[in-house]
Structures are given as structure tokens and as C-alpha cells.
Design an enzyme around this catalytic site. Structure first.
Site, PDB file in Angstrom:
ATOM      1  N   SER A 225       0.807  -1.220   0.000  1.00  0.00           N
ATOM      2  CA  SER A 225       0.000   0.000   0.000  1.00  0.00           C
ATOM      3  C   SER A 225       0.843   1.275   0.000  1.00  0.00           C
ATOM      4  CB  SER A 225      -0.955   0.023   1.198  1.00  0.00           C
ATOM      5  OG  SER A 225      -0.246   0.221   2.405  1.00  0.00           O
TER       6      SER A 225
ATOM      7  N   LYS B 171       1.076   4.536   6.850  1.00  0.00           N
ATOM      8  CA  LYS B 171       0.422   5.365   5.821  1.00  0.00           C
ATOM      9  C   LYS B 171       0.944   6.795   5.942  1.00  0.00           C
ATOM     10  CE  LYS B 171      -2.662   2.228   4.412  1.00  0.00           C
ATOM     11  NZ  LYS B 171      -1.894   1.046   4.750  1.00  0.00           N
TER      12      LYS B 171
END
Length: 172
Positions: free
Chosen positions: A93, A130
Site C-alpha cells: 500500500s 500510511k
């Protein structure tokens, strides 16, 4: 009465008879650091050479044939040793940020998580890495891969910041 204690002629190991072939001396260490020091000695950790010339990523250039000095990776990667930990990235991701599956992340708990920083967060009991985004009072965790959705913090979410990623180490 027998003489006890003290120095006795011929007692003990001969000087330099250890595995290193040199004399030793006693050193006092904090108990929490004993295993680290023993690991350092066992693995014979050492500083690596750092060459002063840059390595061209474009057209080749002649290399200077001298070392700038020794390189201690801890000195370059760890700003606050007491507040730093390492974590292994899983998944893809964050591929757009140069974080690949299996990469080693250097995470500093002492840094402030600001807009745009890559962070490690526990959200509802699951760890994730993230990019943090703040917009109009709303905080998002944004992946660096369009195949994954952004995560918006909700009031009911249990979220804990673990730290800010400062470096990524990955194999080629």
C-alpha cells in the site's frame, strides 16, 4: 591459620589466553545493556567504510580511491535511540513512497506526526503505515498505492500513533 583471599602466584588464566589473544579488564555495565554488549562482541560489529565520492546514478564517473571515514549506520539512521524502534513493512500500500513488502522501517516515537509525514498507527488494534493528511480538522491515513482506500479517522476509532517513519531499508 590459613591465608585466604588476595593475589596468589600462578592463579587465574594467563594474560592473553582468551579468544581475542589480548589482556582483558573488568567493566561495569547497566544490566539492561549487557546482552547488547555481548551481542556486539560476539558478532564483531564494526563500522563500515564510507567513500567520499558520490556514486553516479547517471553516466559513470571516475571514482576517487579513498575512504571518507567509517560509517556507523546507527548514527545516520537513528536520531533518538531511546525513542526509536524498527518495524517490518507488510504489503504494497506504500509502494509509491518507496516502501516495499518486507522493508525495514526506522520509526521515531519522539517526532511530531505532521501533515504529510509517513506514520505507523494502530487503528482499532491493527498496525498500519500510511501518509498522514489533515484537512479541515479531519485526519486521514493515505496509502501511496491507488489500489487501496484512504482511512478517515472516525470518532469511535481507537487510534494510537506509534511513531514517524524516518528511514526505509530495503534490499534490491
Amino acid at each position: 591459620m590459613r591465608n585466604q583471599g588476595g593475589r596468589r602466584e600462578g592463579a587465574g588464566r594467563p594474560k592473553g589466553s582468551n579468544q581475542y589473544g589480548e589482556p582483558t579488564r573488568p567493566v561495569r555495565l547497566p544490566i539492561s545493556q549487557v546482552e547488547r554488549v555481548l551481542r556486539f562482541v560476539r558478532e564483531r560489529e564494526h563500522e563500515l567504510p564510507l567513500y567520499a565520492c558520490g556514486v553516479s546514478a547517471g553516466f559513470p564517473s571516475p571514482a576517487d580511491d579513498y575512504a571518507e571515514g567509517a560509517l556507523d549506520l546507527n548514527a545516520h539512521l537513528v536520531r533518538q535511540p531511546a525513542a526509536t524502534f524498527f518495524a517490518r513493512a507488510r504489503g504494497d500500500s506504500m509502494i509509491g513512497a518507496g516502501i516495499h513488502d518486507g522493508d525495514l522501517l526506522v520509526v521515531d516515537r519522539s517526532l511530531t506526526a505532521e501533515d504529510g509525514k509517513v506514520v505507523v498507527v494502530s487503528i482499532n488494534g491493527e498496525l498500519t503505515v500510511k501518509r498522514m493528511r489533515r484537512e479541515k480538522g479531519v485526519t486521514w491515513l493515505v496509502p501511496e498505492n491507488p489500489d487501496y482506500p484512504s482511512i478517515q479517522f472516525q470518532e469511535q476509532d481507537e487510534a494510537h500513533l506509534w511513531g514517524v517513519v524516518t528511514n526505509v531499508i530495503h534490499s534490491l
